[in-house]
Write a protein that holds these residues in place. Sequence first.
Motif, PDB file in Angstrom:
ATOM      1  N   PRO A  27       0.808  -1.223   0.000  1.00  8.19           N
ATOM      2  CA  PRO A  27       0.000   0.000   0.000  1.00  8.19           C
ATOM      3  C   PRO A  27       0.846   1.281   0.000  1.00  8.19           C
ATOM      4  O   PRO A  27       0.491   2.255  -0.654  1.00  8.19           O
ATOM      5  CB  PRO A  27      -0.827  -0.121   1.281  1.00  8.19           C
ATOM      6  CG  PRO A  27      -0.959  -1.588   1.485  1.00  8.19           C
ATOM      7  CD  PRO A  27       0.371  -2.160   1.040  1.00  8.19           C
ATOM      8  N   ASN A 104      -8.705   2.610  -2.338  1.00  4.79           N
ATOM      9  CA  ASN A 104      -8.807   3.726  -1.397  1.00  4.79           C
ATOM     10  C   ASN A 104      -9.790   4.762  -1.923  1.00  4.79           C
ATOM     11  O   ASN A 104      -9.393   5.779  -2.492  1.00  4.79           O
ATOM     12  CB  ASN A 104      -7.433   4.361  -1.168  1.00  4.79           C
ATOM     13  CG  ASN A 104      -7.432   5.378  -0.060  1.00  4.79           C
ATOM     14  OD1 ASN A 104      -8.480   5.846   0.385  1.00  4.79           O
ATOM     15  ND2 ASN A 104      -6.254   5.749   0.395  1.00  4.79           N
ATOM     16  N   LYS A 106     -11.482   6.888  -0.390  1.00  7.30           N
ATOM     17  CA  LYS A 106     -11.385   8.186   0.277  1.00  7.30           C
ATOM     18  C   LYS A 106     -10.383   9.105  -0.421  1.00  7.30           C
ATOM     19  O   LYS A 106     -10.476  10.317  -0.342  1.00  7.30           O
ATOM     20  CB  LYS A 106     -11.016   8.010   1.739  1.00  7.30           C
ATOM     21  CG  LYS A 106     -12.156   7.360   2.520  1.00  7.30           C
ATOM     22  CD  LYS A 106     -11.848   7.255   3.974  1.00  7.30           C
ATOM     23  CE  LYS A 106     -12.876   6.518   4.764  1.00  7.30           C
ATOM     24  NZ  LYS A 106     -14.235   6.547   4.340  1.00  7.30           N
ATOM     25  N   ARG A 107      -9.420   8.546  -1.107  1.00 13.77           N
ATOM     26  CA  ARG A 107      -8.479   9.348  -1.871  1.00 13.77           C
ATOM     27  C   ARG A 107      -9.157   9.879  -3.136  1.00 13.77           C
ATOM     28  O   ARG A 107      -8.908  10.990  -3.567  1.00 13.77           O
ATOM     29  CB  ARG A 107      -7.257   8.517  -2.233  1.00 13.77           C
ATOM     30  CG  ARG A 107      -6.209   9.321  -2.951  1.00 13.77           C
ATOM     31  CD  ARG A 107      -4.961   8.507  -3.133  1.00 13.77           C
ATOM     32  NE  ARG A 107      -3.999   9.286  -3.880  1.00 13.77           N
ATOM     33  CZ  ARG A 107      -2.724   9.333  -3.595  1.00 13.77           C
ATOM     34  NH1 ARG A 107      -2.257   8.640  -2.584  1.00 13.77           N
ATOM     35  NH2 ARG A 107      -1.905  10.046  -4.322  1.00 13.77           N
ATOM     36  N   VAL A 116     -11.377   2.090   3.394  1.00 13.33           N
ATOM     37  CA  VAL A 116     -10.136   1.968   2.642  1.00 13.33           C
ATOM     38  C   VAL A 116      -9.760   0.481   2.704  1.00 13.33           C
ATOM     39  O   VAL A 116      -9.432  -0.030   3.761  1.00 13.33           O
ATOM     40  CB  VAL A 116      -9.034   2.857   3.248  1.00 13.33           C
ATOM     41  CG1 VAL A 116      -7.720   2.656   2.522  1.00 13.33           C
ATOM     42  CG2 VAL A 116      -9.459   4.321   3.212  1.00 13.33           C
ATOM     43  N   ASN A 119      -4.865  -0.594   2.639  1.00 12.35           N
ATOM     44  CA  ASN A 119      -3.970   0.282   3.396  1.00 12.35           C
ATOM     45  C   ASN A 119      -3.609  -0.459   4.669  1.00 12.35           C
ATOM     46  O   ASN A 119      -4.480  -0.982   5.352  1.00 12.35           O
ATOM     47  CB  ASN A 119      -4.672   1.597   3.734  1.00 12.35           C
ATOM     48  CG  ASN A 119      -3.763   2.575   4.430  1.00 12.35           C
ATOM     49  OD1 ASN A 119      -2.592   2.303   4.680  1.00 12.35           O
ATOM     50  ND2 ASN A 119      -4.293   3.737   4.754  1.00 12.35           N
ATOM     51  N   ASP A 124      -3.544   5.809   9.632  1.00 15.64           N
ATOM     52  CA  ASP A 124      -4.507   6.358   8.688  1.00 15.64           C
ATOM     53  C   ASP A 124      -5.948   6.008   9.039  1.00 15.64           C
ATOM     54  O   ASP A 124      -6.875   6.487   8.400  1.00 15.64           O
ATOM     55  CB  ASP A 124      -4.218   5.859   7.273  1.00 15.64           C
ATOM     56  CG  ASP A 124      -2.937   6.445   6.713  1.00 15.64           C
ATOM     57  OD1 ASP A 124      -2.478   7.481   7.215  1.00 15.64           O
ATOM     58  OD2 ASP A 124      -2.391   5.845   5.765  1.00 15.64           O
ATOM     59  N   THR A 144      -4.227  -4.988   5.660  1.00 11.14           N
ATOM     60  CA  THR A 144      -5.246  -4.432   4.780  1.00 11.14           C
ATOM     61  C   THR A 144      -6.564  -5.193   4.964  1.00 11.14           C
ATOM     62  O   THR A 144      -6.566  -6.341   5.410  1.00 11.14           O
ATOM     63  CB  THR A 144      -4.795  -4.553   3.311  1.00 11.14           C
ATOM     64  OG1 THR A 144      -4.630  -5.930   2.989  1.00 11.14           O
ATOM     65  CG2 THR A 144      -3.489  -3.807   3.065  1.00 11.14           C
TER      66      THR A 144
END
Length: 164
Positions: A27, A104, A106-107, A116, A119, A124, A144
């Motif tokens: 990640p 991800n 949220k990115r 996510v 990750n 985070d 993850t």
Amino acid sequence: MTRRSLSAACAATAVIWGGATFAEISPADIVWEDEIAIPASLSGTPGDPVAGAVTVSSRSAGNCLSCHQNTAMPEHDFQGNIGPSLDGSGARWSEAELRGIVANAKRVFPESMMPVFYNDNPEDYIRPGEAYTARAYNPETFSTLLTAQQVEDVVAYLMTLTDW
């Protein structure tokens, strides 16, 4: 073997596919394109759409249907309506964009409620610990939510959903 050590072992081991050598991308080493797309496979192997459908419909893996509706899976009750429909995903986004969203969201969509999935940095996450998971945070087992191959499988499945 813990999930974290298994992931580390997989990351350290090259995967042979079609005569080419690939290594799983961690990640932290993902290369993003235009902040929304991940052009390179995370696992180095093609995704399996059948396995991706299992992950999408699994309440213990992806749990995608708790938020998203998917008319291709009418046998699954209680599909969600807080996320966009999965119908037409393969027509709306490229494979690289879907990989970014699954890995991800949220990115890609900062206000998204989607977890996510790829990750492994506990800093985070808002609540990686006992209050959230009913298990105390353990750096040896924290990993993850989906493996690199599961992300690739989900992306392969979503690419088959081209009808609206």
